[in-house]
Write a protein that holds these residues in place. Structure first.
Motif, PDB file in Angstrom:
ATOM      1  N   GLY A  12       0.798  -1.228   0.000  1.00  0.00           N
ATOM      2  CA  GLY A  12       0.000   0.000   0.000  1.00  0.00           C
ATOM      3  C   GLY A  12       0.826   1.272   0.000  1.00  0.00           C
ATOM      4  O   GLY A  12       0.286   2.364  -0.139  1.00  0.00           O
ATOM      5  N   ALA A  13       2.149   1.153   0.113  1.00  0.00           N
ATOM      6  CA  ALA A  13       2.996   2.351   0.156  1.00  0.00           C
ATOM      7  C   ALA A  13       3.173   2.969  -1.230  1.00  0.00           C
ATOM      8  O   ALA A  13       3.624   4.104  -1.349  1.00  0.00           O
ATOM      9  N   LEU A 115       5.280   4.940   5.103  1.00  0.00           N
ATOM     10  CA  LEU A 115       3.923   5.432   5.311  1.00  0.00           C
ATOM     11  C   LEU A 115       3.336   4.736   6.534  1.00  0.00           C
ATOM     12  O   LEU A 115       3.603   3.550   6.743  1.00  0.00           O
ATOM     13  N   ASP A 116       2.545   5.453   7.349  1.00  0.00           N
ATOM     14  CA  ASP A 116       2.046   4.774   8.555  1.00  0.00           C
ATOM     15  C   ASP A 116       0.840   3.870   8.260  1.00  0.00           C
ATOM     16  O   ASP A 116       0.192   3.982   7.229  1.00  0.00           O
ATOM     17  N   ASP A 117       0.574   2.942   9.213  1.00  0.00           N
ATOM     18  CA  ASP A 117      -0.403   1.865   9.012  1.00  0.00           C
ATOM     19  C   ASP A 117      -1.805   2.353   8.647  1.00  0.00           C
ATOM     20  O   ASP A 117      -2.458   1.765   7.779  1.00  0.00           O
ATOM     21  N   ASP A 118      -2.282   3.419   9.306  1.00  0.00           N
ATOM     22  CA  ASP A 118      -3.641   3.905   9.032  1.00  0.00           C
ATOM     23  C   ASP A 118      -3.787   4.289   7.569  1.00  0.00           C
ATOM     24  O   ASP A 118      -4.780   3.967   6.899  1.00  0.00           O
ATOM     25  N   GLU A 119      -2.785   4.985   7.073  1.00  0.00           N
ATOM     26  CA  GLU A 119      -2.791   5.451   5.685  1.00  0.00           C
ATOM     27  C   GLU A 119      -2.695   4.259   4.724  1.00  0.00           C
ATOM     28  O   GLU A 119      -3.384   4.223   3.703  1.00  0.00           O
ATOM     29  N   LEU A 120      -1.897   3.260   5.081  1.00  0.00           N
ATOM     30  CA  LEU A 120      -1.741   2.059   4.246  1.00  0.00           C
ATOM     31  C   LEU A 120      -3.068   1.343   4.087  1.00  0.00           C
ATOM     32  O   LEU A 120      -3.476   0.978   2.984  1.00  0.00           O
ATOM     33  N   ILE A 121      -3.759   1.148   5.226  1.00  0.00           N
ATOM     34  CA  ILE A 121      -5.023   0.413   5.204  1.00  0.00           C
ATOM     35  C   ILE A 121      -6.037   1.171   4.353  1.00  0.00           C
ATOM     36  O   ILE A 121      -6.749   0.582   3.537  1.00  0.00           O
ATOM     37  N   LYS A 122      -6.067   2.489   4.496  1.00  0.00           N
ATOM     38  CA  LYS A 122      -6.975   3.316   3.696  1.00  0.00           C
ATOM     39  C   LYS A 122      -6.705   3.116   2.199  1.00  0.00           C
ATOM     40  O   LYS A 122      -7.605   2.888   1.404  1.00  0.00           O
ATOM     41  N   ARG A 127      -8.232   0.134  -3.135  1.00  0.00           N
ATOM     42  CA  ARG A 127      -7.641  -0.446  -4.346  1.00  0.00           C
ATOM     43  C   ARG A 127      -8.509  -1.552  -4.941  1.00  0.00           C
ATOM     44  O   ARG A 127      -8.520  -1.763  -6.143  1.00  0.00           O
ATOM     45  N   GLY A 128      -9.176  -2.306  -4.026  1.00  0.00           N
ATOM     46  CA  GLY A 128     -10.145  -3.298  -4.487  1.00  0.00           C
ATOM     47  C   GLY A 128      -9.598  -4.533  -5.170  1.00  0.00           C
ATOM     48  O   GLY A 128     -10.277  -5.164  -5.963  1.00  0.00           O
ATOM     49  N   ARG A 129      -8.355  -4.921  -4.868  1.00  0.00           N
ATOM     50  CA  ARG A 129      -7.824  -6.156  -5.436  1.00  0.00           C
ATOM     51  C   ARG A 129      -8.407  -7.344  -4.669  1.00  0.00           C
ATOM     52  O   ARG A 129      -8.892  -7.167  -3.548  1.00  0.00           O
ATOM     53  N   ASP A 130      -8.349  -8.569  -5.255  1.00  0.00           N
ATOM     54  CA  ASP A 130      -8.946  -9.747  -4.607  1.00  0.00           C
ATOM     55  C   ASP A 130      -8.425  -9.965  -3.190  1.00  0.00           C
ATOM     56  O   ASP A 130      -9.159 -10.397  -2.305  1.00  0.00           O
ATOM     57  N   ASP A 131      -7.112  -9.695  -2.996  1.00  0.00           N
ATOM     58  CA  ASP A 131      -6.527  -9.956  -1.683  1.00  0.00           C
ATOM     59  C   ASP A 131      -6.503  -8.677  -0.824  1.00  0.00           C
ATOM     60  O   ASP A 131      -5.687  -8.522   0.058  1.00  0.00           O
ATOM     61  N   ALA A 135      -9.371  -8.264   6.556  1.00  0.00           N
ATOM     62  CA  ALA A 135      -8.676  -9.324   7.304  1.00  0.00           C
ATOM     63  C   ALA A 135      -7.364  -9.701   6.610  1.00  0.00           C
ATOM     64  O   ALA A 135      -6.319  -9.864   7.258  1.00  0.00           O
ATOM     65  N   VAL A 136      -7.426  -9.821   5.286  1.00  0.00           N
ATOM     66  CA  VAL A 136      -6.221 -10.207   4.537  1.00  0.00           C
ATOM     67  C   VAL A 136      -5.182  -9.081   4.573  1.00  0.00           C
ATOM     68  O   VAL A 136      -3.978  -9.322   4.710  1.00  0.00           O
ATOM     69  N   ILE A 137      -5.673  -7.839   4.495  1.00  0.00           N
ATOM     70  CA  ILE A 137      -4.766  -6.684   4.565  1.00  0.00           C
ATOM     71  C   ILE A 137      -3.994  -6.698   5.885  1.00  0.00           C
ATOM     72  O   ILE A 137      -2.771  -6.534   5.914  1.00  0.00           O
ATOM     73  N   ARG A 138      -4.741  -6.928   6.981  1.00  0.00           N
ATOM     74  CA  ARG A 138      -4.071  -6.944   8.300  1.00  0.00           C
ATOM     75  C   ARG A 138      -3.036  -8.057   8.340  1.00  0.00           C
ATOM     76  O   ARG A 138      -1.937  -7.873   8.863  1.00  0.00           O
TER      77      ARG A 138
END
Ligand code: AMP
Length: 182
Positions: A12-13, A115-122, A127-131, A135-138
């Protein structure tokens, strides 16, 4: 000018986006193991079938498998390259060092996109990729912290690490990347 570059940083960076841009600008080979694996999954190859479930969980596919992919591509290529998403752990980094010694093409720079975690998760959720479900992101972030983050010290101790601020727009990050690769 730096022509053999590795992009490091959490999912996500913006490694893929930045590597793709820089590769197009400089006519370098962009090697993304994630992209290559997704292409194998889509094609339904034996390799893709092997990788699919592992990728869907956000775990890492086997070192031997990704190494074979990278070796195959780099051996067939003359000129500069950008590696994105590889290496993902210390064993891969050590294998890459040996491969590049063999090919007499050492890494010139390792760009660490920060980049910090909050921004990465956002970013990942948008992005909407299958993975890319939450839960998978975490899980991918945990895998990154446990397995990939040790590469920061690995490359820092080899004097190759260059941190790059990965906040802001794609253009803003691209400018910072261009400034450090010369
Ligand atoms: P990426 O596009 O780099 O986020 O990669 C997507 C997925 O492909 C990862 O979550 C892993 O399952 C797999 N993958 C990509 N690169 C590697 C690698 N170097 N080693 C192991 N697995 C990888």
């Amino acid at each position: 000018m730096t022509n053999r570059i590795l992009f490091l940083g959490p999912p996500g960076a913006g490694k893929g986006t930045q590597a793709e841009r820089l590769a197009a600008d400089r006519e370098l080979l962009h090697l993304s193991t994630g992209e290559l694996l997704r292409a194998e999954v889509k094609a339904g190859s034996t390799l893709g079938q092997e990788a699919e479930a592992v990728m869907a969980r956000g775990e890492l596919v086997s070192d031997a498998l990704v190494l074979a992919i990278v070796r195959h591509r780099l051996e067939a290529h003359t000129g500069g390259w950008l590696l994105d998403g590889f290496p993902r752990n210390v064993a891969q980094a050590e294998a890459l060092t040996l491969l590049l010694e063999e090919l007499q093409q050492p890494i010139e720079s390792v760009l660490l996109l920060e980049l910090d975690d909050d921004e990465l998760i956002k970013r990942l959720l948008s992005r909407g990729r299958d993975d890319d479900n939450e839960a998978v992101i975490r899980n991918r972030l945990v895998v990154y912290q446990e397995q990939t983050e040790p590469l920061i010290a690995f490359y820092r101790s080899r004097n190759l690490l260059v941190p790059v601020d990965a906040t802001g727009s794609i253009d803003a990050i691209a400018q910072r990347v261009a400034a450090v690769v010369g």
